[in-house]
Structures are given as structure tokens and as C-alpha cells.
Write a protein that holds these residues in place. Sequence first.
Motif, mmCIF file in Angstrom:
data_model
loop_
_atom_site.group_PDB
_atom_site.id
_atom_site.type_symbol
_atom_site.label_atom_id
_atom_site.label_comp_id
_atom_site.label_asym_id
_atom_site.label_seq_id
_atom_site.Cartn_x
_atom_site.Cartn_y
_atom_site.Cartn_z
ATOM 1 N N HIS A 1 -6.137 3.502 -0.353
ATOM 2 C CA HIS A 1 -5.448 2.810 0.738
ATOM 3 C C HIS A 1 -6.279 2.714 2.022
ATOM 4 O O HIS A 1 -5.970 1.909 2.887
ATOM 5 C CB HIS A 1 -4.123 3.506 1.054
ATOM 6 C CG HIS A 1 -3.156 3.446 -0.070
ATOM 7 N ND1 HIS A 1 -2.518 2.293 -0.446
ATOM 8 C CD2 HIS A 1 -2.744 4.402 -0.937
ATOM 9 C CE1 HIS A 1 -1.732 2.532 -1.471
ATOM 10 N NE2 HIS A 1 -1.861 3.804 -1.805
ATOM 11 N N GLU B 1 -0.197 -2.160 1.629
ATOM 12 C CA GLU B 1 0.870 -1.156 1.488
ATOM 13 C C GLU B 1 0.773 -0.087 2.574
ATOM 14 O O GLU B 1 1.767 0.285 3.191
ATOM 15 C CB GLU B 1 0.792 -0.517 0.104
ATOM 16 C CG GLU B 1 1.907 0.467 -0.164
ATOM 17 C CD GLU B 1 1.809 1.083 -1.559
ATOM 18 O OE1 GLU B 1 2.533 2.066 -1.785
ATOM 19 O OE2 GLU B 1 1.033 0.601 -2.394
ATOM 20 N N ALA B 2 -0.445 0.393 2.837
ATOM 21 C CA ALA B 2 -0.632 1.404 3.876
ATOM 22 C C ALA B 2 -0.293 0.838 5.252
ATOM 23 O O ALA B 2 0.385 1.485 6.051
ATOM 24 C CB ALA B 2 -2.071 1.922 3.854
ATOM 25 N N THR C 1 1.740 -1.678 6.105
ATOM 26 C CA THR C 1 3.172 -1.888 6.313
ATOM 27 C C THR C 1 3.893 -0.562 6.519
ATOM 28 O O THR C 1 4.912 -0.521 7.193
ATOM 29 C CB THR C 1 3.821 -2.661 5.148
ATOM 30 O OG1 THR C 1 3.581 -1.974 3.935
ATOM 31 C CG2 THR C 1 3.303 -4.076 5.063
ATOM 32 N N THR C 2 3.352 0.522 5.985
ATOM 33 C CA THR C 2 3.957 1.842 6.174
ATOM 34 C C THR C 2 3.696 2.383 7.576
ATOM 35 O O THR C 2 4.583 2.975 8.192
ATOM 36 C CB THR C 2 3.404 2.833 5.124
ATOM 37 O OG1 THR C 2 3.667 2.317 3.825
ATOM 38 C CG2 THR C 2 4.026 4.201 5.270
ATOM 39 N N ILE D 1 9.917 -5.925 2.201
ATOM 40 C CA ILE D 1 8.553 -5.413 2.073
ATOM 41 C C ILE D 1 7.638 -6.518 2.583
ATOM 42 O O ILE D 1 7.401 -7.505 1.888
ATOM 43 C CB ILE D 1 8.237 -5.034 0.619
ATOM 44 C CG1 ILE D 1 9.222 -3.982 0.130
ATOM 45 C CG2 ILE D 1 6.805 -4.533 0.509
ATOM 46 C CD1 ILE D 1 9.126 -3.698 -1.358
#
Length: 143
Positions: free
Chosen positions: A4, A23-24, A26-27, A134
Motif C-alpha cells: 500500500h 485503498e490506503a 481512501t482510508t 468506497i
Amino acid sequence: MSDHINELFDKDGNLIGALLSAEAWTTVKKPVLDTLGIVDNHAEPERPEPLADWETLKQYWDFPYPVDTDVACEHCGNSTQDWAKDDPRLFRLSSANLAGLVCFKCMKCQAKILKRHFKDEITTECTPFQSSKISSKEGRYSR
């Protein structure tokens, strides 16, 4: 470092940044922006209603029933007999095409109302608004 995070270094080996996977990002996006005091001004502007598409559908209307203008939201109970005459709008046209597919957004609860015009019938589908999406899976046009 991980799947990530990829650290980026200059020619002298000094750390100059990091590349995050979607993914990282958006987190951690919200806490990072808050920590740095950055305001996210990239909210998507609402596009104008495609009224020309609606007019084209009406012009080529070949269904055995009259033009259909009523819209109802089964989630919040919002309804109208003629969405185009409401001021302010109770439902906002988001798409229309010659195949008879017409989509609206409920201005009260943001639900999506999909009307499919077939030869002998009209079907309606109402999907509730989802606030937690998401974002890495959403398509966006670059500016």
C-alpha cells in the motif's frame, strides 16, 4: 515497504514523499487532510439536468401511452404528478435516453428513482442513497 505504500527517494537517498495505493489513500485521506489543515474543495459540482435528452425522448415517444411525468420515492414518500413543473424541484432529472430509461434523484432523501418505459408497461425502481461509498471504486473524470 508494503503493498500500500511506496516511499520515494531523491538521488541522494533522501525521503521526498510516499505513493499510496487507492485503498490506503481512501482510508487515511480525511485524517491526513484534517491534520494538515487542508480543506477538500474537490466536491463534484452538480451537473445540469439533461433536459435536451428528455425533450428528445418526448419528441420520439412511440409508446402506446401518454408521456409519463409523475415520480414517487418509495423511501421518503416524496411524490409529484409533474416533476418538470415543480418549483423548487422535488425530483431532479439525472438521465434520459431514447430507449425509455429515465432516472431521477429525490431532492428530499437523495434516493435514485429509475423508470423503465417498455412497450406495454412502466417499471420503477427506487434505490436508497448510500452515504458511505468506497471512493476508490467510483469513476471520476479528471479536471
